[in-house]
Design a protein around this motif. Sequence first.
Motif, PDB file in Angstrom:
ATOM      1  N   LYS A 178     -17.959 -47.572   8.609  1.00  0.00           N
ATOM      2  CA  LYS A 178     -16.615 -47.662   9.175  1.00  0.00           C
ATOM      3  C   LYS A 178     -16.713 -48.157  10.619  1.00  0.00           C
ATOM      4  O   LYS A 178     -17.735 -47.958  11.275  1.00  0.00           O
ATOM      5  N   PRO A 179     -15.647 -48.747  11.133  1.00  0.00           N
ATOM      6  CA  PRO A 179     -15.675 -49.179  12.541  1.00  0.00           C
ATOM      7  C   PRO A 179     -16.039 -48.042  13.505  1.00  0.00           C
ATOM      8  O   PRO A 179     -16.703 -48.280  14.525  1.00  0.00           O
ATOM      9  N   GLU A 180     -15.642 -46.818  13.169  1.00  0.00           N
ATOM     10  CA  GLU A 180     -15.957 -45.689  14.048  1.00  0.00           C
ATOM     11  C   GLU A 180     -17.433 -45.301  14.007  1.00  0.00           C
ATOM     12  O   GLU A 180     -17.866 -44.442  14.779  1.00  0.00           O
ATOM     13  N   PRO A 198     -19.852 -55.737   8.221  1.00  0.00           N
ATOM     14  CA  PRO A 198     -18.421 -55.520   8.008  1.00  0.00           C
ATOM     15  C   PRO A 198     -18.148 -54.110   7.502  1.00  0.00           C
ATOM     16  O   PRO A 198     -19.034 -53.456   6.914  1.00  0.00           O
ATOM     17  N   ALA A 199     -16.962 -53.640   7.718  1.00  0.00           N
ATOM     18  CA  ALA A 199     -16.560 -52.327   7.217  1.00  0.00           C
ATOM     19  C   ALA A 199     -16.773 -52.258   5.708  1.00  0.00           C
ATOM     20  O   ALA A 199     -16.480 -53.217   4.988  1.00  0.00           O
ATOM     21  N   THR A 202     -19.596 -47.478  14.813  1.00  0.00           N
ATOM     22  CA  THR A 202     -20.158 -48.350  15.833  1.00  0.00           C
ATOM     23  C   THR A 202     -20.687 -47.536  17.005  1.00  0.00           C
ATOM     24  O   THR A 202     -19.960 -46.732  17.591  1.00  0.00           O
ATOM     25  N   SER A 204     -17.605 -54.142  11.966  1.00  0.00           N
ATOM     26  CA  SER A 204     -16.370 -54.876  12.222  1.00  0.00           C
ATOM     27  C   SER A 204     -15.299 -54.475  11.213  1.00  0.00           C
ATOM     28  O   SER A 204     -15.586 -54.217  10.047  1.00  0.00           O
ATOM     29  N   SER A 205     -14.066 -54.468  11.677  1.00  0.00           N
ATOM     30  CA  SER A 205     -12.947 -54.081  10.802  1.00  0.00           C
ATOM     31  C   SER A 205     -12.367 -55.281  10.062  1.00  0.00           C
ATOM     32  O   SER A 205     -12.714 -56.417  10.352  1.00  0.00           O
TER      33      SER A 205
END
Length: 124
Positions: free
Chosen positions: A86-88, A12-13, A90, A123-124
């Motif tokens: 962070k999601p970015e 998770p984020a 990924t 994941s956000s």
Amino acid sequence: VQLQAFGGGLVPAGGSLRLSCAASGRTFSVYSMAWFRQAPGKEREFVTAINWSGSRTYYADSVKGRFTLSRDNAKNTVYPQMNSLKPEDTAVYYCATAPTWPVDTGDPQSYDYWGQGTQVTVSS
């Protein structure tokens, strides 16, 4: 020369993940190591690098302060500790090796051997 990357997964984020890259087939302790990542539809981008002794590291601005790269030459392994994900972040993460400290650490052409990649999903 073989590089094997491990440790990817779903997190998770705000979470943390530690990857590892094990090398074989060359004298690991004299070579620089780096990590790149590639997200779908994007070019491969530099993440971090470390010199042969571990005394010198370099980070992309996007991960500075969140990622820490270390190496254990006795185990022929490098470890990027990734915090505050962070999601970015990924992407598929790849480790790579170079015989010297590259003039341009961010240029994939500076590295001669690459691992197979490990997927990191935040994941956000």
